[in-house]
Design a protein around this motif. Structure first.
Motif, mmCIF file in Angstrom:
data_model
loop_
_atom_site.group_PDB
_atom_site.id
_atom_site.type_symbol
_atom_site.label_atom_id
_atom_site.label_comp_id
_atom_site.label_asym_id
_atom_site.label_seq_id
_atom_site.Cartn_x
_atom_site.Cartn_y
_atom_site.Cartn_z
ATOM 1 N N THR A 10 0.872 -1.157 0.105
ATOM 2 C CA THR A 10 0.082 -0.067 -0.149
ATOM 3 C C THR A 10 0.868 1.344 -0.018
ATOM 4 O OG1 THR A 10 -1.848 -1.083 1.059
ATOM 5 C CG2 THR A 10 -1.689 1.173 1.186
ATOM 6 N N ILE A 11 1.875 1.140 0.849
ATOM 7 C CA ILE A 11 2.877 2.476 0.832
ATOM 8 C C ILE A 11 3.344 2.807 -0.635
ATOM 9 C CG2 ILE A 11 5.267 3.249 1.929
ATOM 10 C CD1 ILE A 11 4.069 3.201 4.389
ATOM 11 N N TRP A 25 0.916 3.814 -3.012
ATOM 12 C CA TRP A 25 0.725 5.341 -2.598
ATOM 13 C C TRP A 25 1.790 6.179 -3.255
ATOM 14 C CZ3 TRP A 25 3.805 7.641 1.344
ATOM 15 C CH2 TRP A 25 3.421 8.980 1.775
ATOM 16 N N HIS A 26 3.022 5.796 -2.962
ATOM 17 C CA HIS A 26 4.235 6.512 -3.297
ATOM 18 C C HIS A 26 4.405 6.769 -4.745
ATOM 19 C CE1 HIS A 26 8.689 7.948 -3.465
ATOM 20 N NE2 HIS A 26 8.206 8.386 -2.309
ATOM 21 N N ASP A 78 -8.160 9.138 -0.898
ATOM 22 C CA ASP A 78 -7.395 8.948 0.499
ATOM 23 C C ASP A 78 -5.976 8.940 0.591
ATOM 24 O OD1 ASP A 78 -7.530 6.747 -0.955
ATOM 25 O OD2 ASP A 78 -7.738 5.330 0.382
ATOM 26 N N PHE A 79 -5.352 9.277 -0.353
ATOM 27 C CA PHE A 79 -3.973 9.456 -0.714
ATOM 28 C C PHE A 79 -3.377 10.822 -0.380
ATOM 29 C CE2 PHE A 79 -2.563 5.744 -3.598
ATOM 30 C CZ PHE A 79 -2.918 4.679 -2.320
ATOM 31 N N LYS A 95 -4.284 14.902 1.662
ATOM 32 C CA LYS A 95 -4.724 15.627 2.752
ATOM 33 C C LYS A 95 -4.896 17.172 2.371
ATOM 34 C CE LYS A 95 -3.594 14.731 6.949
ATOM 35 N NZ LYS A 95 -2.528 14.813 8.083
ATOM 36 N N LEU A 140 -1.091 9.267 4.160
ATOM 37 C CA LEU A 140 -1.560 7.925 4.382
ATOM 38 C C LEU A 140 -1.227 7.463 5.768
ATOM 39 C CD1 LEU A 140 -2.334 5.415 2.431
ATOM 40 C CD2 LEU A 140 -0.105 4.784 2.679
ATOM 41 N N GLU A 141 -2.158 6.994 6.216
ATOM 42 C CA GLU A 141 -1.967 6.389 7.680
ATOM 43 C C GLU A 141 -0.829 5.411 7.640
ATOM 44 O OE1 GLU A 141 -4.246 4.244 11.358
ATOM 45 O OE2 GLU A 141 -5.190 4.588 9.547
#
Length: 838
Positions: free
Chosen positions: A721-722, A725-726, A764-765, A767, A821-822
């Motif tokens: 996931t990380i 996202w990246h 969700d990626f 803010k 990302l959390e």
């Protein structure tokens, strides 16, 4: 792995076998209980070397038999050894504070470690800090191992010749005489690490030093199996050219990580003490990639959460840089261009040099400076890696350095602190208010006696060392006889010792030689000075400063008893100086002193500080605990400002420091005003600037949070996931844009409403925030805007809004979009940022 004896020792009689165990644990370097043991065994050798391991290899069989027959010595040995074993077996602060340990293992990588003068593999403050860190880990029971290099020569030793000039000598560190042992594998063979170098492979031998509960592992290339040139890679600390420095840092970072693997030490946290060790990041990620069958990018995302980077450098020019052509010659198991991109401000610039500090930042989850001011300076230095981000949000925090107090306290101070605060005073929590209360029962006379005893010991030590120094340069009989009475144990003694280099301004007191002369010879307020320090062999400016001090001394023969320059500033000399001086002076050019720990070492001994408002003193100083020069501003190399500060320094010494030392004495000769300041300095500052506090801050603010992040990344799905996202942020960020900002208001609230178009980037990626710049000394204000419903006619278009109080004008606030990302850390893991256009 097992640790075997390397040196052939005299056969120790059965009654004396515990001597080897005591000698090999460098805990003796700060727990001085057994000093009497070694002094009794070989008094002269002990006074000259402070190396029990060397004593055991030098002592005769006849002397050993005498000691074995000495019932008092045998009983003393048994008592010391029993106490030593019991102390190490006692429950530690860490075990009691964290019954369920949040961190299982920390590996501390450093180019140098200053544990003791018996293990001379350090040059200065960076190494002393690393040594103090390991000692404190032992005291507190924090699970830490050190990774370093066993230098064949270490840093140079300094000689002051008959002309007052520095000369450098490079004595060989004979491993037989050092308190280290080789590490052997299950077959009994010496453990070796193999590294691929251009056209060949080199071998690194592994050694172990015991530091109480902690261990220090050292690698060296001086193996006969290696090519002669490769044997010299670990010959000289900070020696050689660019390629040798690169080779040394590969040995430290890559070799150190491979050694951990061979030893079976499964570390969660790699703490990189400066950028020298940054190749450990590459080795760790490559190892993860091979074990889990993933690419290097995914492996770096998985492992960086366990890496912490401490920078000590106050200017970007101080970072190690290597040419791309040089890096391309070495194999790190990943594409060279991938590696080079990690060490560049602009990853696309193929000509930009490779910066080790940039690699450390890009491969770590957290970074810190070593004082509050240095944290600010470091955020400025690393701002280019985070374009668009406010300087205050550049991801560098700070943990102010501290010193291992038991390593630097005098016997008199040890007695006083033990009586007041108990034996375990530096083994856990000890707060300022608690110490203040305990010290209320200590009389002024007792504190003054502490100072008097320590100053007297320093004078005795300095005379002896100065005499040997003069004799080695062929000084005249008259000079030597005069030196026997150098310094006075009853007058104000100033210590000034550090690396001689331009930014430290070590010659500030020579700005007006006549005024300095009058200060030293004042009929009512006499002052004496003890000076020490080295200049780098290639620093001609620093060498000239040393020569200027010695010329000043020589040109004023009547000052021979008032001012002494002691050669070869090492841990033993530093220990004696910080224990015995009344006042420690430090004059760096702000903000070039990242922290500076020498002045911290006088605190426990009742010494006071007069320093530039830089580094640690900028956050420690109040008028009740010492004196300061400077205006908290930066003046670069302004000679007029240097002169102004020199005059301020003279004025403080003449008008404040010396009179306070001699005025207001009671019938017993105790200067009550001076002792009042001593008491404030000791109780307020000693615990605050101890490595006990420092290492607990690292644990609470860096190690434990990083360990939690690292634990989460043991989940392969989360790492995926990380990674996704990246990749998505990198690929689609340029497509993100804003709609028109709308601001409405009522009596006491603003409503900010903003359309945001994310196109192919998942909502969700990111803010969306509302940011207001800081006011004066405050920090910026950030409000998170909440995502509302998607609106039609756009790909991933959403309404974002937030209601906030009318505390500032609406125009102060600017919307921005950042990756989010959390479980990920922004901006250190994703530096993108998009501001609403104004």
């Amino acid at each position: 792995m097992s640790i075997e004896h390397y040196s052939l020792l005299p056969h120790l009689p059965k009654k004396l076998r515990a001597l080897a165990d005591l000698a090999l644990d460098l805990r003796w370097s700060w727990s001085h209980a057994a000093d009497t043991l070694w002094e009794h065994a070989a008094a002269e050798l002990w006074s000259l070397t402070r190396n029990p391991w060397l004593i055991l290899q030098s002592i005769s069989a006849e002397r050993l038999e005498q000691l074995a027959a000495d019932s008092e010595f045998v009983a003393m040995l048994a008592d010391f050894h029993d106490t030593h074993e019991k102390t190490l077996a006692m429950p530690s602060w860490y075990e009691q504070a964290y019954p369920q340990p949040p961190v299982r293992q920390i590996a501390y990588f450093s180019m140098e470690f200053g544990i003791s003068e018996a293990l001379p593999i350090y040059s200065g403050g960076l190494g002393i800090l690393a040594g103090d860190c390991l000692k404190t880990a032992s005291d507190l029971g924090i699970p830490m191992v050190g990774l370093g290099l066993l230098w064949q020569q270490g840093y140079f030793r300094q000689v002051i010749n008959c002309n007052g000039c520095q000369e450098e000598v490079f004595p060989f560190n004979n491993p037989h005489h050092l308190p280290v042992l080789p590490v052997r594998d299950a077959k009994g063979e010496w453990l070796r690490i193999e590294l691929p170098f251009p056209g060949r492979r080199i071998l690194l031998r592994a050694w172990e030093a015991r530091i109480g509960r902690a261990r220090l592992y050292l690698l060296d290339s001086n193996d006969p199996i290696n090519h002669p040139a490769d044997c010299g890679i670990t010959s000289e600390l900070y020696g050689g050219g660019s390629e040798m420095r690169l080779q040394q840092e590969i040995c430290l970072g890559v070799g150190g990580w491979l050694l951990l693997d061979k030893l079976g030490i499964q570390t969660e946290i790699c703490h990189l003490n400066e950028g020298h060790a940054a190749f450990a990041i590459i080795a760790r990620a490559r190892d993860h990639a091979q074990r889990h069958g993933v690419d290097f990018s995914s492996a770096l995302h998985a492992t960086r959460a366990g890496n912490i980077f401490t920078t000590h450098t106050p200017v970007s020019a101080g970072f190690d840089r290597f040419s791309p052509e040089l890096l391309r010659q070495y194999s790190f198991g990943i594409p060279t261009e991938t590696l080079l991109a990690l060490g560049r401000e602009n990853p696309e610039d193929r000509e930009e040099p490779f910066n080790m500090a940039y690699l450390a930042m890009r491969g770590s989850i957290m970074a810190n400076g070593v004082s509050h001011l240095h944290g600010q300076v470091s955020r400025r230095i690393f701002q280019p890696l985070f374009p668009g981000w406010p300087q205050e949000e550049v991801p560098v925090t700070h943990v102010t350095n501290g010193v291992h107090v038991p390593s630097w306290d005098s016997p008199a101070a040890t007695t006083t602190w033990t009586k007041v605060c108990g034996k375990g005073r530096w083994m856990g929590d000890l707060e300022e208010e608690e110490i203040k209360g305990l010290f209320q029962g200590v009389s002024d006379q007792s504190l003054w006696d502490l100072r008097t005893q320590a100053r007297s010991r320093l004078v005795t030590f300095a005379r002896d060392r100065h005499l040997r120094q003069l004799a080695s340069t062929g000084a005249s009989v008259e000079q030597i006889e005069q030196a026997e009475f150098a310094l006075d144990p009853n007058i104000l003694t100033i210590g000034f010792a550090r690396r001689f280099t331009a930014y430290k301004r070590p010659n500030m007191l020579l700005c007006d030689p006549g005024r300095l002369y009058r200060l030293l010879t004042h009929p009512r307020y006499p002052v004496q000075m003890l000076i020490a320090g080295k200049a780098h062999p290639q620093d001609d400016v620093g060498k000239n400063m040393i020569h200027q001090w010695n010329q000043f001394i020589v040109s004023h023969p009547d000052l021979a008893s008032k001012i002494v320059f002691l050669e070869d500033y090492d841990m033993l000399l530093a220990e004696q100086m910080v224990q015995g001086v009344d006042l420690w002076i430090n004059t760096p050019r702000r903000p070039w002193e990242a922290c500076g720990t020498s002045g911290m070492k006088v605190l426990v001994n009742g010494g006071l500080n007069l320093s530039e408002l830089d580094g640690w003193w900028a956050e420690a100083y109040t008028p009740e605990v010492g004196w300061a020069i400077g205006d908290m501003q930066e003046h670069d190399s302004d000679l007029a400002w240097d002169t102004k500060e020199a005059n301020d320094l003279y004025s403080l010494l003449e008008g404040a420091v010396a009179p306070l030392f001699y005025h207001g004495r009671d019938p017993q000769g105790c200067p009550c005003g001076w002792v009042t300041m001593m008491r404030e300095s000791m109780t307020r500052l000693t615990p605050r600037f101890s490595s006990n506090r420092m290492l607990r801050e690292y644990l609470e603010h860096l190690y434990i949070p990083a360990a939690r992040l690292n634990a989460k990344r043991q989940d392969a799905a989360f790492v995926d996931t990380i990674h996704d996202w990246h990749v998505a942020v990198e690929r689609h960020w340029n497509q993100v844009h804003f709609g028109e900002l709308c601001i409405t208001e009522d009596d006491d609230m603003y409503l900010f409403h903003l359309p945001v178009y994310l196109n192919d980037l998942r909502p969700d990626f990111v803010k969306v925030e509302l940011y207001a710049i800081p006011w004066e000394h405050s920090t910026g204000i950030t409000h998170i805007m909440q995502r509302g419903e998607a609106f039609g006619g756009a790909i991933n278009g959403f309404h974002f809004s937030v209601r906030i109080p009318k505390e500032r004008p609406a125009d102060d606030y600017t919307p921005r979009i950042i990756p989010a990302l959390e479980g990920a850390m922004v901006p250190i893991e994703a530096r993108q940022i998009l501001w609403y256009p104004r």
